[in-house]
Structure formats: structure tokens, C-alpha cells
Scaffold this active site. Structure first.
Site, PDB file in Angstrom:
ATOM      1  N   GLN A  28       4.733 -22.570  30.171  1.00 37.74           N
ATOM      2  CA  GLN A  28       4.729 -23.369  28.930  1.00 37.74           C
ATOM      3  C   GLN A  28       5.958 -23.000  28.123  1.00 37.74           C
ATOM      4  O   GLN A  28       6.332 -23.728  27.169  1.00 37.74           O
ATOM      5  CB  GLN A  28       3.474 -23.032  28.099  1.00 37.74           C
ATOM      6  CG  GLN A  28       2.242 -23.490  28.609  1.00 37.74           C
ATOM      7  CD  GLN A  28       1.054 -23.095  27.730  1.00 37.74           C
ATOM      8  OE1 GLN A  28       0.100 -22.460  28.244  1.00 37.74           O
ATOM      9  NE2 GLN A  28       1.161 -23.593  26.547  1.00 37.74           N
TER      10      GLN A  28
ATOM     11  N   PHE B  16      -3.281 -24.241  28.658  1.00 31.92           N
ATOM     12  CA  PHE B  16      -4.084 -24.093  27.267  1.00 31.92           C
ATOM     13  C   PHE B  16      -3.489 -22.785  26.478  1.00 31.92           C
ATOM     14  O   PHE B  16      -4.330 -22.250  25.745  1.00 31.92           O
ATOM     15  CB  PHE B  16      -5.413 -23.748  27.642  1.00 31.92           C
ATOM     16  CG  PHE B  16      -6.049 -24.801  28.406  1.00 31.92           C
ATOM     17  CD1 PHE B  16      -6.186 -26.084  27.951  1.00 31.92           C
ATOM     18  CD2 PHE B  16      -6.223 -24.502  29.844  1.00 31.92           C
ATOM     19  CE1 PHE B  16      -6.738 -27.117  28.907  1.00 31.92           C
ATOM     20  CE2 PHE B  16      -7.137 -25.552  30.738  1.00 31.92           C
ATOM     21  CZ  PHE B  16      -7.293 -26.883  30.337  1.00 31.92           C
TER      22      PHE B  16
ATOM     23  N   GLU C 205       2.012 -19.525  27.794  1.00 35.48           N
ATOM     24  CA  GLU C 205       2.971 -19.419  27.112  1.00 35.48           C
ATOM     25  C   GLU C 205       3.831 -18.229  27.158  1.00 35.48           C
ATOM     26  O   GLU C 205       5.239 -18.140  27.024  1.00 35.48           O
ATOM     27  CB  GLU C 205       2.443 -19.416  25.688  1.00 35.48           C
ATOM     28  CG  GLU C 205       3.434 -19.714  24.593  1.00 35.48           C
ATOM     29  CD  GLU C 205       3.176 -19.746  23.298  1.00 35.48           C
ATOM     30  OE1 GLU C 205       4.022 -19.596  22.119  1.00 35.48           O
ATOM     31  OE2 GLU C 205       2.011 -20.215  22.876  1.00 35.48           O
TER      32      GLU C 205
ATOM     33  N   ARG D 136      -2.569 -17.433  11.872  1.00 35.25           N
ATOM     34  CA  ARG D 136      -2.929 -18.693  11.817  1.00 35.25           C
ATOM     35  C   ARG D 136      -4.552 -18.986  11.657  1.00 35.25           C
ATOM     36  O   ARG D 136      -4.998 -19.766  10.909  1.00 35.25           O
ATOM     37  CB  ARG D 136      -2.851 -19.446  13.180  1.00 35.25           C
ATOM     38  CG  ARG D 136      -3.018 -20.944  13.161  1.00 35.25           C
ATOM     39  CD  ARG D 136      -2.731 -21.747  14.468  1.00 35.25           C
ATOM     40  NE  ARG D 136      -1.289 -22.066  14.321  1.00 35.25           N
ATOM     41  CZ  ARG D 136      -0.858 -23.418  14.009  1.00 35.25           C
ATOM     42  NH1 ARG D 136      -1.641 -24.259  13.214  1.00 35.25           N
ATOM     43  NH2 ARG D 136       0.415 -23.710  13.870  1.00 35.25           N
TER      44      ARG D 136
ATOM     45  N   ARG E 198      -5.520 -22.434  22.984  1.00 38.67           N
ATOM     46  CA  ARG E 198      -5.557 -23.951  22.218  1.00 38.67           C
ATOM     47  C   ARG E 198      -6.503 -23.630  20.832  1.00 38.67           C
ATOM     48  O   ARG E 198      -7.290 -23.228  20.578  1.00 38.67           O
ATOM     49  CB  ARG E 198      -6.683 -24.907  23.258  1.00 38.67           C
ATOM     50  CG  ARG E 198      -6.446 -26.279  22.585  1.00 38.67           C
ATOM     51  CD  ARG E 198      -7.145 -27.158  23.701  1.00 38.67           C
ATOM     52  NE  ARG E 198      -7.154 -28.639  23.304  1.00 38.67           N
ATOM     53  CZ  ARG E 198      -7.387 -29.470  24.399  1.00 38.67           C
ATOM     54  NH1 ARG E 198      -8.020 -29.121  25.604  1.00 38.67           N
ATOM     55  NH2 ARG E 198      -7.082 -30.688  24.319  1.00 38.67           N
TER      56      ARG E 198
ATOM     57  N   PHE F 218      -4.908 -21.629  18.739  1.00 39.86           N
ATOM     58  CA  PHE F 218      -3.970 -20.420  18.445  1.00 39.86           C
ATOM     59  C   PHE F 218      -4.565 -19.459  17.251  1.00 39.86           C
ATOM     60  O   PHE F 218      -3.652 -19.108  16.152  1.00 39.86           O
ATOM     61  CB  PHE F 218      -2.359 -20.902  18.183  1.00 39.86           C
ATOM     62  CG  PHE F 218      -1.356 -19.936  18.319  1.00 39.86           C
ATOM     63  CD1 PHE F 218      -0.939 -19.343  19.583  1.00 39.86           C
ATOM     64  CD2 PHE F 218      -0.961 -19.189  17.109  1.00 39.86           C
ATOM     65  CE1 PHE F 218       0.047 -18.656  19.706  1.00 39.86           C
ATOM     66  CE2 PHE F 218      -0.032 -18.363  17.345  1.00 39.86           C
ATOM     67  CZ  PHE F 218       0.655 -17.950  18.490  1.00 39.86           C
TER      68      PHE F 218
ATOM     69  N   THR G 259       4.430 -21.680  13.011  1.00 35.70           N
ATOM     70  CA  THR G 259       4.262 -20.874  11.911  1.00 35.70           C
ATOM     71  C   THR G 259       5.648 -20.081  11.777  1.00 35.70           C
ATOM     72  O   THR G 259       6.094 -19.453  10.649  1.00 35.70           O
ATOM     73  CB  THR G 259       3.210 -19.909  11.414  1.00 35.70           C
ATOM     74  OG1 THR G 259       2.808 -19.263  12.708  1.00 35.70           O
ATOM     75  CG2 THR G 259       1.876 -20.803  11.223  1.00 35.70           C
TER      76      THR G 259
ATOM     77  N   ALA H 260       1.375 -25.038  19.813  1.00 30.93           N
ATOM     78  CA  ALA H 260       1.102 -25.510  18.629  1.00 30.93           C
ATOM     79  C   ALA H 260       0.942 -27.025  18.177  1.00 30.93           C
ATOM     80  O   ALA H 260       1.193 -27.439  17.164  1.00 30.93           O
ATOM     81  CB  ALA H 260       2.073 -24.994  17.784  1.00 30.93           C
TER      82      ALA H 260
ATOM     83  N   GLU I 146      -4.548 -29.410  19.681  1.00 31.44           N
ATOM     84  CA  GLU I 146      -5.335 -28.356  19.302  1.00 31.44           C
ATOM     85  C   GLU I 146      -6.403 -29.053  18.247  1.00 31.44           C
ATOM     86  O   GLU I 146      -7.668 -28.321  18.025  1.00 31.44           O
ATOM     87  CB  GLU I 146      -4.569 -27.382  18.589  1.00 31.44           C
ATOM     88  CG  GLU I 146      -3.538 -26.648  19.588  1.00 31.44           C
ATOM     89  CD  GLU I 146      -2.779 -25.702  19.313  1.00 31.44           C
ATOM     90  OE1 GLU I 146      -2.784 -24.616  19.540  1.00 31.44           O
ATOM     91  OE2 GLU I 146      -1.857 -26.008  18.209  1.00 31.44           O
TER      92      GLU I 146
END
Length: 823
Positions: free
Chosen positions: A231, A262, A266, A344, A376, A378, A482, A551, A762
């Protein structure tokens, strides 16, 4: 179910489906063509997916003499390596190379944001499944066998597996962070009523269909070409370069598609690419990693489990006056992305409700498990859980239906006394408040909530064994990274002399339809049918310095970058055409030019002139006009001051709501989700077919997180749920018998996003919480709805049964008022 033929049909347009470009309605210079942005089209690889022709990493043709790589993992969760003997591994027939930490050319720490992730453990062991060494062999089978020949001796020590205890001991991967608005203590002290509650929210295995995999080929000048299921290609490029000690430009990372991500790819796709790259450079041969499912599950992080607690004040109507919320994220052994994940969760601890004067505290506990990572939502869903529990608890306390209390607490402009109620606990103003209320009121009506509530209450009063539950829960989900610098994207557009178009961008495709939407954006900007536009693999040598596809920002960022490239190229072609094509010797009217249905159109009415797209492109090429363009986009307005815990971390909020109905057997704890109704806000949809699919898939995945997907470790810290025989994801049979999903109409995004659409990856995941709330509602009927039970997640039948047994033994509760009357 929708057939492929049905998906190929354009969606009827009406006033509620107006399309936007920037701040104005659709500009005169583009007209929607067949399949362009805004129409329902199938996924660009849909036929390849269902026929097996879509190529994933393990399907790629491998170069001759490719080596197969397997990783040796620690069998214990905590301890110190006293002996690592790899001689027998090296001598194993068919083994070509063996590498450990001593063999890493340069950087040995591959932490994505903060240090703490060694590519191989050397001395200290931090979790069961941690990589110790890697074997490169002539075949996959030999590599798997050779790993077992290693002699590993570890001085095992007690593992820290309790995040609450770790937080109490200040064993944290990152410092504690606090959001604070107003005098929350005074608000609590002055509240007519105060409730407290705690909850455990379990983690979740990504369980992507395609496991962690990569193929690395050595190239000229000490470089490598990395094919990876990933990702975040640019991050992998950086880490591989640093591990090898070479410049970033010597590493090219390529990704055409993933078999699911998902969030699990990442940051945690990079270690395997780094290992394969080391072997490829040492041996001069291509190296391939494909982790077995059990090794993948042991060696990679999960969704963060959370321990949450609330203490909230409220009035006689159940309206919040203020309070204190604590959340503890179980981060595993290293920071990874945990700072942002817990942030988050803190940002979403209000969900759709005004907390009043409140404090939210987030702690990042260190434990001896794999470093937990993006998933997913986060952290957002874990933060939402605590306030949704509070809404149910407060409703039972004041003797109201939970939906009534939820509606009273929704963000609003102000209370009757003038107190503002449109600002979050971190200082961001909530926009589109009427939309938030409209989503709930429309779903409340379309799902026939109140009639069903009366029927369920009547049924439960007469049924001693089977109990039904009903819940409507909303979502207000912030969209943006963020970390401010990640909110940028690039794109590269080529038009060829036959008129065909190729687009490349920095986002990655993991099945969510991002590439389809980007092609639709370009088709719309250039007035072409969708089949004229193709996408290429995401590559770091085409679009550099990309942000992760995460995100929910993939379409927002990359769509705007692609639109920027296409619109700049379009304007260049208009400038050329206005001078090149002779219309009555006066040239074409530049001000009336537009691209539509594969033609350049200039003039109006009788003076209209049409030139085919192919002719325009050929003429531009012969006129030495560039037919290539790059695009770029950076999200405006967003900012966040971590020192003060205040700012605008999100460009906008996406909204939605779900009603779930369940039936529970109180003798066994078994249950089924019988009906689900969802109304979700995606602004003006880029592709309604794909967006509905994302809502459906996100909900079912969250339903699994809430109910059946249970991660278990033994007392030694070894994960015991490492495959589908012990880890239960939802199947087709778990889909609700009645499953109504609709996209909200008539509410384009208030911000200038791509054609006024909204993110869809998400936010719908959070709607699965309604299933958990419905289970609590069914259990509450056992005590005549006087209070709600504690029900940790996943709410397996065993947990539901235990909650039912406890309820049946109770005659009172701290969360039930002595004078409380049944709802």
C-alpha cells in the site's frame, strides 16, 4: 445481487445527482461521456478477478534462477538469544544463501516513522514470530525445510501481554496524548447524573486473500526492481534503499494490484521486500518471498485491541454535559503507526455526538506481541465504540430508547440556552450538521424503526428463549491523514497519437476500485468514453514520493491529481486548436470550446464546429505540442497543533447510519443478524456501484470484527489463531437475509473534493458497531431494558451467553436508577 451487465449501465441522473467541478456545477468544457466519473461502472479488473486472469505477485513470471526466500521466526515472545547456529541451514541441499542481522549492508532498523523495528532480531526477542534470519533456496519447498534446520536457543523471559498493566507501569511505545476542551471536571461535578463504564475492544487479523509477497530483481548500478503487494511503494523504496545503502533512485517499486490490504500492507509489506532485496543484491539473482499463511499471521501486526473507559455527566434527558474518556491502545512491541492510530481513536471518541466540556486521554501501551498496525478505520472504530456504549447505557438509565438519546446528543449548532454544540473536543467545527441529522431521520423512516421497535418489545415479552435486538448507530468520520504532509498526491498522464490515454498515479489498487475511479476522472475531463483510458501499475519511477493508499484518501488525493493533469492538458489542446484549425479564417472560438463524446466542440448552434479527438491529437503531435502532463494536489485547510491538541485535522466528515436487527438464543448464546438497513453519505458519488460495494464490504468486515473474529494468545505470548480453522471471518452465509444499502442523495460535499464526492473506504466500517449494539439491546430485554450488560468484543456466542447468565443473576446495577421504569 447486481449482475455485471446491470453494473455497466449508467446511473439515471436527476437534480439530486448534480455533478460538481471545483465550486461550480459541471464546467462547460467537459461533458460526461460513457462510463466517466459519476456513473456506475464495474471494477476495471472485475472480469480478470472472477476468471482468474488478474496477476498477483505469485502469478508474475519469474526470471530464470529465481531464489525462494523463507524467514526463520522466534518461537517465544520475550527473551534473549543465547545461540543462533545457522551452519546446518547453509549446508542444506539446495540452499544458496542465509542472512541474519550481521549481513545487512546498512540500516538495520526499518521502523516506518519511529525507530524500533529491526529487520532481524539479534539479541532481544520482542514477540513470537519475530524474524531471526532468512533462507534463500532453489525452491519454495527447500526453503521451508531448510528453515527448520536452524539451532535457536533463547533464554525465555516472562512476556508482558496486559496493556492496561503496561500503561500503569508507563511502558509505552509513544508518549501519552490529551485532548481537552473546557472545564471537564466542573462539568462532571455539576452534572445531575454521572455514569461510568469500561470495555475491551478486540483486535482483528487483516486476512487479506493474497498474503505478504514480493519479487525483487537486481538491476544495473547496484539497484533493484521490487514487485510487491504493498500500500505504500514510496516507503518501501526508501527502506530498501536505506537497508542496501544506495540512493532512492536506484530502487524502483512496482505494484499493479493487491489481493486485499486493509492497512496490513501499509507498513508491514516493507520488511519482506528489504529481506529479498538483500538476497538479490548478494546473489545477483531474483529473490521471491511468499509467506505461508501461519507465518504471515504470526509475523505481522493486527488491528489494535483497545481498553476504553468513560465517565460522563448528563441531564434528565440523557444529554451530555461533559466528561472524561480514557483509551489504551495495545500497540505491540514497537511504535509502527501507533501514535497516529491512537490519535485517530481519540479524534473519534465523540463519534457523532457533542461531548460538551471533555477530556480524552490516549495511551500507547507496549506489549510483547507483533507491532500492531493500520487497519481499515485506523483506530477510529475503536474510539467510536466507547461513546456508543455510553449512549446505550445512558438511554437505559433515563428510561428512553437508545435512538432517542442518540438523536438528542448529535452535533447541533447550539442548545436552547445558546451553548455552542458544533465544535469537537479537539477544536474542529463540524460542518454539514443538517446532513448528519437527515441521514438518521431518513433511515429511521425507511427502516421502519419505531414499528419494528414496538414489535420486538412485544415479541421479547412473550418469548422466553429467543430475544430480538434492534439498534441504529451513526458515524461521523474524519477524512484526511492526520499527518499533514501525507495529504498530497501526484499523477502522470500520457496521450498517444491514436488518441488512447494512459494514466498513472501514486495510489495503489487493493480491490477497492481506486484505479477505476481515476480512469473515470480522466475520461470525464477529456470527454472520452471510459474504454479510451487505461491505468498502469503504480511505480516509484513514474510518480515519486507518494503517500500510502490509506485513510480513505485514495480517490480524494489521486483523483484531484489526475484531474489536475488532465485539465492542464485539455487547456493546452484548446490553446493549440484555437489557432490551428481554420474556421472561416477566424480560428475556433476558444471561449466556447469543450470536449464531449470523443470530440472537440467549439461554437454554439449554427456556428458549432466539431473535430474528432483523434484528429485533434494527431494535429497537436504534428504541431509539436506536448501530449504528456503531470498533476499534483495538496489538501487545503487542514492543520493540527499536537502541543495544544487542537486544530482542524480533517478536511471534511463523512456520515452514515445503520440499523441492525439480531435474534439471540439465550440458552446457547448463538445469534444471527437478520436484517440490516444502511444509508451512507458519499457526497456526489464517483461510482455508485463501487461505492455501494465498499459500504457492503466494510459493514460485513466490521460485523466480523464485532462478532466472530477472535485473536487468542496463550500464556507464553504465542498467537494460537493463525489460520481459518481457528480464526473465523464472516462468510457468505453470515450476510443478513435482508440487507438494504442506499447512498444518500442530494448532499454534495461541502468542500471542493473531487467532483464533490466523499471518501467511502473506512467510514462504512464503523456502521458494523450497530450489530454489537443490537446484541446488547437483545440482552437488555432480559432485565426489562433497565440497564445494558457489559459485552466485550468480539461478542462471540460464548461472551453473549455469559452476559445473559450474569444478567439473569442480577437484580440491580450501578447503571440502573432505583426509580427507573421500563422503556
Amino acid at each position: 445481487m447486481r449482475t455485471l451487465t446491470e453494473l455497466e449501465q449508467p446511473v439515471p441522473q436527476n437534480a439530486a445527482h448534480r455533478r460538481y467541478q471545483g465550486d461550480e456545477p459541471l464546467a462547460r468544457d467537459t461533458v460526461e461521456s460513457q462510463g466517466s466519473a459519476g456513473s456506475a461502472r464495474p471494477h476495471e479488473s472485475a472480469v480478470k478477478h472472477v476468471t482468474g486472469r488478474a496477476a498477483y505477485i505469485d502469478d508474475l513470471p519469474t526470471p530464470k534462477r529465481t531464489l525462494h526466500v523463507m524467514v526463520g521466526q522466534s518461537p517465544v515472545a520475550h527473551g534473549r538469544v543465547t545461540r543462533l547456529e545457522l551452519g546446518k541451514v547453509r549446508a542444506f541441499p539446495g540452499v544458496v544463501d542465509v542472512v541474519s542481522l550481521d549481513d545487512v549492508p546498512d540500516h538495520t532498523d526499518i521502523g516506518p516513522v519511529f525507530p524500533g523495528d529491526p529487520i532481524f532480531a539479534f539479541d532481544e526477542i520482542s514477540y513470537a514470530g519475530q524474524s531471526l534470519f532468512a533462507v534463500a533456496a532453489e525452491s519454495y519447498k527447500i526453503a521451508r525445510q531448510a528453515v527448520l534446520a536452524a539451532v535457536v536457543e533463547i533464554d525465555e523471559q516472562p512476556a508482558s501481554l496486559d496493556p492496561v498493566a503496561a500503561a500503569d507501569r508507563e511502558e509505552l511505545v509513544r508518549p501519552t496524548h490529551v485532548h481537552e476542551r473546557g472545564d471537564w471536571q466542573a462539568a462532571l461535578d455539576g452534572s445531575p447524573h454521572v455514569l461510568e463504564g469500561t470495555q475491551f475492544v478486540g483486535g482483528q487479523e487483516h486476512f487479506y486473500l493474497e498474503g505478504q509477497a514480493c519479487l525483487v530483481e537486481p538491476t544495473e548500478d547496484e539497484g533493484v526492481l521490487v514487485h510487491t503487494s504493498n500500500q505504500h511503494p514510496s516507503e518501501t523504496q526508501k527502506l530498501v534503499a536505506e537497508v542496501l545503502g544506495i540512493p532512492f533512485h536506484a530502487v524502483t517499486v512496482s505494484n499493479r494490484r493487491m489481493g486485499g490490504g486493509f492497512g496490513g500492507k501499509e507498513t508491514q509489506a516493507s520488511p519482506w521486500a528489504c529481506i529479498a532485496a538483500i538476497i538479490a543484491r548478494r546473489t545477483g539473482r531474483a529473490a521471491k518471498v511468499r509467506l505461508p499463511r501461519a507465518d504471515d499471521t504470526r509475523g505481522t501486526g493486527k488491528r489494535h485491541p483497545f481498553h476504553n473507559a468513560y465517565k460522563l455527566g448528563f441531564d434528565e434527558r440523557g444529554v451530555l454535559t461533559g466528561g472524561d474518556i480514557d483509551i489504551i491502545g495495545d500497540c505491540g512491541y514497537s511504535p509502527d503507526l501507533s501514535e497516529a492510530v491512537v490519535d485517530r481513536a481519540m479524534f473519534h471518541a465523540d463519534n457523532a455526538y457533542s461531548l460538551g466540556d471533555a477530556r480524552v486521554t490516549g495511551k500507547r501501551a507496549k506489549t510483547h506481541t507483533a507491532s500492531n498496525t493500520a487497519f481499515r478505520g485506523f483506530g477510529g472504530p475503536q474510539g467510536v465504540m466507547i461513546i456508543e456504549q455510553a449512549m446505550d447505557d445512558i438511554a437505559r438509565y433515563v428510561g428512553e430508547d437508545p435512538l432517542t438519546v442518540r438523536k438528542r446528543n448529535l452535533y447541533r449548532d447550539a442548545d436552547p440556552d445558546g451553548t455552542p454544540r458544533n465544535v469537537t473536543h479537539y477544536g474542529q467545527r463540524v460542518e454539514q450538521i443538517p446532513l448528519l441529522h437527515d441521514v438518521i431521520s431518513q433511515l429511521e423512516e425507511s427502516s421502519d424503526y419505531w414499528n419494528r421497535r414496538r414489535d420486538i418489545t412485544r415479541f421479547n415479552a412473550q418469548s422466553p428463549i429467543i430475544k430480538r435486538g434492534l439498534a441504529l448507530t451513526p458515524v461521523k468520520f474524519g477524512i484526511s491523514f492526520t499527518a499533514q504532509h501525507l495529504n498530497q498526491a501526484g499523477a502522470l498522464l500520457h496521450v498517444y497519437t491514436d488518441g488512447s490515454v494512459m494514466i498513472n498515479h501514486g495510489g495503489t489498487e487493493m480491490g477497492q476500485g481506486l484505479h477505476t475511479k481515476i480512469c473515470q476522472v480522466v475520461a470525464r475531463e477529456l470527454g472520452l468514453d471510459l474504454d479510451k483510458v487505461r491505468i498502469t501499475a503504480t511505480r516509484t519511477d513514474k510518480v515519486p514520493n507518494t503517500s500510502p493508499t490509506a485513510a480513505s484518501s485514495g480517490a480524494d488525493l489521486n483523483g484531484m491529481a489526475a484531474r489536475d493533469a488532465a485539465s492542464k492538458l485539455r487547456e493546452r489542446l484548446f490553446d493549440f486548436a484555437s489557432a490551428h484549425f481554420d474556421a472561416h479564417a477566424g480560428g475556433l472560438d476558444r471561449e466556447t470550446m469543450r470536449l464531449e463524446h470523443g470530440e472537440l466542440v467549439a461554437g454554439i448552434g449554427a456556428d458549432e464546429h466539431r473535430i474528432s479527438w483523434g484528429e485533434l491529437v494527431q494535429a497537436a503531435y504534428l504541431g509539436r505540442i506536448s501530449l504528456s502532463e503531470k498533476g499534483f494536489y495538496a489538501t487545503p485547510l487542514i492543520h493540527y497543533d499536537r502541543a495544544t491538541g487542537r486544530g482542524r485535522p480533517f478536511y471534511y466528515f463523512a456520515h452514515g447510519a445503520a440499523v441492525s436487527e439480531v435474534e439471540v438464543d439465550m440458552l446457547s448464546g448463538e445469534y444471527r443478524v437478520s436484517r440490516v438497513d444502511i444509508l451512507h453519505d458519499v457526497g456526489d458519488s464517483l461510482n455508485p456501484a463501487i461505492d455501494i460495494g465498499q459500504v457492503e464490504g466494510g459493514f460485513i468486515q466490521a460485523m466480523g470484527w464485532m462478532t466472530s473474529e477472535e485473536l487468542k494468545w496463550n500464556d507464553s505470548g504465542q498467537l494460537t489463531t493463525v489460520g481459518p480453522s481457528t480464526y473465523n471471518i464472516p462468510t457468505f452465509g453470515d450476510t443478513p437475509e435482508v440487507f438494504n444499502v442506499k447512498l444518500m442523495e442530494g448532499h454534495p460535499n461541502s468542500q471542493a473534493s473531487i467532483y464533490r464526492s466523499k471518501a467511502v473506504g473506512e467510514p462504512p466500517f464503523v456502521l458494523g458497531i450497530s450489530v454489537w449494539s443490537a446484541l446488547r439491546d437483545a440482552l437488555a430485554s432480559l432485565v426489562n431494558y433497565r440497564f445494558c450488560p457489559v459485552l466485550d468484543t468480539p461478542a462471540t456466542p460464548e461472551r453473549v451467553l455469559m452476559a445473559a447468565e450474569i444478567l439473569c443473576q442480577q437484580t440491580d446495577s450501578k447503571n440502573a436508577r432505583p426509580d427507573h421504569e421500563p422503556a
